[in-house]
Enzyme design. Structure first.
Site, PDB file in Angstrom:
ATOM      1  N   ALA A  53       0.832  -1.207   0.000  1.00  0.00           N
ATOM      2  CA  ALA A  53       0.000   0.000   0.000  1.00  0.00           C
ATOM      3  C   ALA A  53       0.865   1.255   0.000  1.00  0.00           C
ATOM      4  O   ALA A  53       1.853   1.328   0.713  1.00  0.00           O
ATOM      5  CB  ALA A  53      -0.897   0.000   1.234  1.00  0.00           C
ATOM      6  N   THR A  54       0.505   2.207  -0.831  1.00  0.00           N
ATOM      7  CA  THR A  54       1.110   3.545  -0.853  1.00  0.00           C
ATOM      8  C   THR A  54       0.058   4.477  -1.428  1.00  0.00           C
ATOM      9  O   THR A  54      -0.838   4.015  -2.129  1.00  0.00           O
ATOM     10  CB  THR A  54       2.335   3.599  -1.780  1.00  0.00           C
ATOM     11  OG1 THR A  54       1.926   3.230  -3.099  1.00  0.00           O
ATOM     12  CG2 THR A  54       3.405   2.616  -1.372  1.00  0.00           C
ATOM     13  N   THR A  55       0.034   5.743  -1.220  1.00  0.00           N
ATOM     14  CA  THR A  55       0.950   6.684  -0.590  1.00  0.00           C
ATOM     15  C   THR A  55       0.157   7.452   0.468  1.00  0.00           C
ATOM     16  O   THR A  55      -1.035   7.685   0.272  1.00  0.00           O
ATOM     17  CB  THR A  55       1.500   7.662  -1.664  1.00  0.00           C
ATOM     18  OG1 THR A  55       2.239   6.912  -2.643  1.00  0.00           O
ATOM     19  CG2 THR A  55       2.407   8.728  -1.073  1.00  0.00           C
ATOM     20  N   ASP A  70      -4.018   7.420  -0.744  1.00  0.00           N
ATOM     21  CA  ASP A  70      -4.624   6.921  -1.974  1.00  0.00           C
ATOM     22  C   ASP A  70      -5.237   5.549  -1.711  1.00  0.00           C
ATOM     23  O   ASP A  70      -5.156   5.021  -0.605  1.00  0.00           O
ATOM     24  CB  ASP A  70      -3.587   6.863  -3.096  1.00  0.00           C
ATOM     25  CG  ASP A  70      -2.705   5.634  -2.991  1.00  0.00           C
ATOM     26  OD1 ASP A  70      -2.041   5.470  -1.937  1.00  0.00           O
ATOM     27  OD2 ASP A  70      -2.678   4.829  -3.931  1.00  0.00           O
TER      28      ASP A  70
END
Length: 279
Positions: A53-55, A70
């Site tokens: 998972a990002t950001t 996000d």
């Protein structure tokens, strides 16, 4: 060492004796295998086996902090999930977000939420904001073994400091490294694969004393810029109506923007980029 099973059905002494105000410390004695990072892993790397998972971005505003994330999770070159949530309330006056191995990150956040609630029930008072950051740092440090095999989790923590002399400057942001080192940030921060681009956007637009409303738009703008250059970060998806998770923490506590509120901000940002793609 885990608490021994009693065939009579009685709880082990560990559960009935006066203990620590730290739930994770109790769990390390009662059932250490349940803690993130304590499960034995086979040799090698496991980075490609789980969604990442990002950001996440956080911005200090007048009277609080805005945190936004996000919605994309990836496994290598594949989009594993389009609507994952990465930002959560830690307690009534703090927020926590995570980047990295999604499953471990979500488990870490849930444990952190229980940790803060357990402390408040045992001690009859909230931990200080610095105390909360240090507790989270210890949990991240406990995952170091898994992180060395590619299952790293790097959280972001922010809160409203009830002990601050000036409520306008009470919003504080903490970042962490993979070894659990906590670092207080000034003004803004970002974490995750798109953090380089998000921080570049924040650097140009951040101003001390931003209103919470302006900070919310700036957070979505920064995520848009991150998604523009980082394939692992998802921008506002107007077709599927998937928008960033945006939360605030002020003297009134934590608040998550409704989907309609986030949609309005995201649509305004996208409309602005139609006229000026570079922002």
């Amino acid at each position: 060492m885990a608490a021994a099973f009693d065939p009579s059905g009685r709880l082990p002494d560990l559960f009935t004796s006066a203990g620590t105000s730290s739930f994770s410390a109790f769990l390390s004695m009662a059932a250490p295998e349940l803690l993130p990072g304590r499960r034995p892993l086979p040799p090698g790397t496991a980075a490609d086996l789980t969604p990442h998972a990002t950001t996440i971005v956080a911005i200090a505003a007048a009277g609080g902090v805005v945190m936004a994330g996000d919605r994309r999770a990836t496994m290598g070159n594949l989009i594993a999930q389009r609507d994952i949530e990465k930002v959560y309330p830690a307690d009534a006056y703090s927020l926590v977000g995570m980047a990295g191995a999604a499953g471990i990150g979500i488990e870490l956040i849930r444990l952190f939420q229980v940790e803060l609630e357990h402390y408040e029930k045992i001690e009859g008072a909230m931990l200080s904001l610095d105390g909360k950051a240090n507790r989270l740092a210890a949990m991240v440090r406990g995952n170091l073994g898994a992180a060395m095999q590619g299952l790293a989790v790097v959280p972001m923590f922010a809160g409203f400091d009830l002990a601050a002399n000036d409520p306008v400057k009470a919003g504080r942001i903490f970042s962490f490294d993979v070894t659990g080192g906590p670092y207080e940030e000034t003004g803004y921060d970002a974490v995750g694969s798109g953090s380089l681009f998000a921080k570049s956007a924040l650097k140009k637009r951040f101003r001390v004393g931003l209103s919470v409303d302006d900070a919310m738009r700036l957070a979505v703008e920064a995520l848009y810029d991150a998604a523009d250059d980082d394939t692992a970060t998802g921008g506002p998806d107007l077709t599927r109506r998937i928008y960033p998770v945006v939360m605030t923490v002020t003297a009134e506590g934590t608040h998550r923007l409704t989907e309609a509120e986030t949609a309005a901000i995201a649509e305004n940002v996208v409309a602005g980029r139609m006229e000026n793609p570079g922002g």
